[in-house]
Design an enzyme around this catalytic site. Structure first.
Site, mmCIF file in Angstrom:
data_model
loop_
_atom_site.group_PDB
_atom_site.id
_atom_site.type_symbol
_atom_site.label_atom_id
_atom_site.label_comp_id
_atom_site.label_asym_id
_atom_site.label_seq_id
_atom_site.Cartn_x
_atom_site.Cartn_y
_atom_site.Cartn_z
ATOM 1 N N GLY A 46 -41.346 79.428 100.567
ATOM 2 C CA GLY A 46 -41.300 78.456 99.482
ATOM 3 C C GLY A 46 -40.419 77.286 99.868
ATOM 4 O O GLY A 46 -39.647 77.382 100.831
ATOM 5 N N GLN A 51 -34.620 70.468 98.227
ATOM 6 C CA GLN A 51 -34.186 70.806 99.590
ATOM 7 C C GLN A 51 -34.514 69.720 100.602
ATOM 8 O O GLN A 51 -33.945 69.699 101.689
ATOM 9 C CB GLN A 51 -34.848 72.117 100.043
ATOM 10 N N CYS A 92 -32.680 81.694 102.362
ATOM 11 C CA CYS A 92 -32.975 80.320 101.940
ATOM 12 C C CYS A 92 -32.982 79.424 103.166
ATOM 13 O O CYS A 92 -32.094 79.524 104.010
ATOM 14 C CB CYS A 92 -31.915 79.835 100.941
ATOM 15 N N LEU A 93 -33.972 78.540 103.244
ATOM 16 C CA LEU A 93 -34.047 77.613 104.373
ATOM 17 C C LEU A 93 -32.835 76.671 104.401
ATOM 18 O O LEU A 93 -32.519 76.126 105.453
ATOM 19 C CB LEU A 93 -35.344 76.798 104.302
ATOM 20 N N HIS A 134 -36.327 81.587 92.542
ATOM 21 C CA HIS A 134 -35.437 80.985 93.548
ATOM 22 C C HIS A 134 -35.703 79.471 93.654
ATOM 23 O O HIS A 134 -34.767 78.667 93.662
ATOM 24 C CB HIS A 134 -35.684 81.706 94.886
ATOM 25 N N GLU A 135 -36.987 79.096 93.692
ATOM 26 C CA GLU A 135 -37.340 77.662 93.811
ATOM 27 C C GLU A 135 -36.972 76.889 92.546
ATOM 28 O O GLU A 135 -36.491 75.755 92.620
ATOM 29 C CB GLU A 135 -38.835 77.482 94.105
ATOM 30 N N HIS A 138 -33.438 75.925 92.559
ATOM 31 C CA HIS A 138 -33.166 74.719 93.369
ATOM 32 C C HIS A 138 -33.353 73.458 92.528
ATOM 33 O O HIS A 138 -32.588 72.498 92.650
ATOM 34 C CB HIS A 138 -34.115 74.638 94.561
HETATM 35 O O1 GNR Z 1 -38.378 81.458 103.045
HETATM 36 C C1 GNR Z 1 -37.780 81.939 102.079
HETATM 37 N N1 GNR Z 1 -37.761 83.270 101.931
HETATM 38 C C2 GNR Z 1 -37.287 83.912 100.808
HETATM 39 C C3 GNR Z 1 -37.094 85.283 100.887
HETATM 40 C C4 GNR Z 1 -36.647 85.976 99.803
HETATM 41 C C5 GNR Z 1 -36.388 85.314 98.632
HETATM 42 C C6 GNR Z 1 -36.565 83.950 98.539
HETATM 43 C C7 GNR Z 1 -37.018 83.244 99.613
HETATM 44 S S1 GNR Z 1 -37.273 81.548 99.497
HETATM 45 C C8 GNR Z 1 -37.070 81.050 101.148
HETATM 46 C C9 GNR Z 1 -37.437 79.594 101.324
HETATM 47 C C10 GNR Z 1 -36.488 78.744 100.525
HETATM 48 O O2 GNR Z 1 -35.350 78.526 100.818
HETATM 49 N N2 GNR Z 1 -36.944 78.250 99.412
HETATM 50 O O3 GNR Z 1 -36.132 77.534 98.621
HETATM 51 NI NI NI Z 2 -34.126 78.208 99.005
#
Ligand code: GNR
Ligand code: NI
Length: 171
Positions: A46, A51, A92-93, A134-135, A138
């Protein structure tokens, strides 16, 4: 289509609250295309516009095995959430190489617009439910490490600052 640079924690811009998209036009469709390319290149499931330093309510996701079914959510809103919670490991990236467990709603129903501006609802569970929550965090300026203890978060902050400094020295 250009790839976009991903902000890294503790960059203060990650705490910006995104505004709603007022028109799903070609500018937004180009942003979506660039975000999808960036997400795949970074091997993420995601990516939120926050980001890539764009503070509008746009998310792209792909939790499929084959990684060719991108999901686009514009102006997402959770309309139903399960009482049941689930604990899952997250990454998270914007916080590379850091993984820890976060408790979230096990299932959520999300209302959003697709890239043509058409409304739809997503019934999410499992990784998709984790990812969409999670997104959406952000988009309100929240990074998953903020659910961890202050002790862990400080350690992560120090580690990330050191890593960025080391990379800059090498460059
Ligand atoms: O790539 C991602 N993997 C992930 C794994 C477990 C829970 C959430 C994520 S999101 C993350 C990509 C990201 O940072 N999205 O904001
Ligand atoms: Ni993230």
């Amino acid at each position: 289509m250009p790839q976009l640079a991903i902000l890294r924690y503790p960059d203060p811009r990650l705490h910006t609250v995104a505004r709603p998209v007022t028109a799903v036009d070609d500018r937004i469709r180009q942003l979506v295309a660039d975000m999808i390319e960036t997400m795949y290149a970074a091997q993420g499931v995601g990516l939120a516009a926050t980001q890539v330093d764009v503070h509008e309510r746009v998310i792209v996701m792909d939790t499929s095995e084959e990684r060719k079914a991108p999901l686009v959510l514009i102006n997402p809103e959770i309309v139903e959430r399960s009482a049941e919670l689930a604990l899952a490991e997250e990454g998270c990236l914007s916080v590379p190489q850091v993984y820890d467990r976060v408790e979230r709603h096990a299932r959520v129903r999300v209302h959003a617009l697709d890239r043509e501006g058409r409304p739809f609802e997503l019934d999410a569970q499992g990784l998709t439910a984790v990812c969409v929550q999670h997104e959406m965090d952000h988009l309100v300026g929240k990074v998953f490490v903020e659910y961890l203890s202050a002790f862990k978060r400080d350690r992560i902050r120090t580690k990330m600052l050191k890593r960025t400094r080391d990379e800059q020295r090498r460059a």
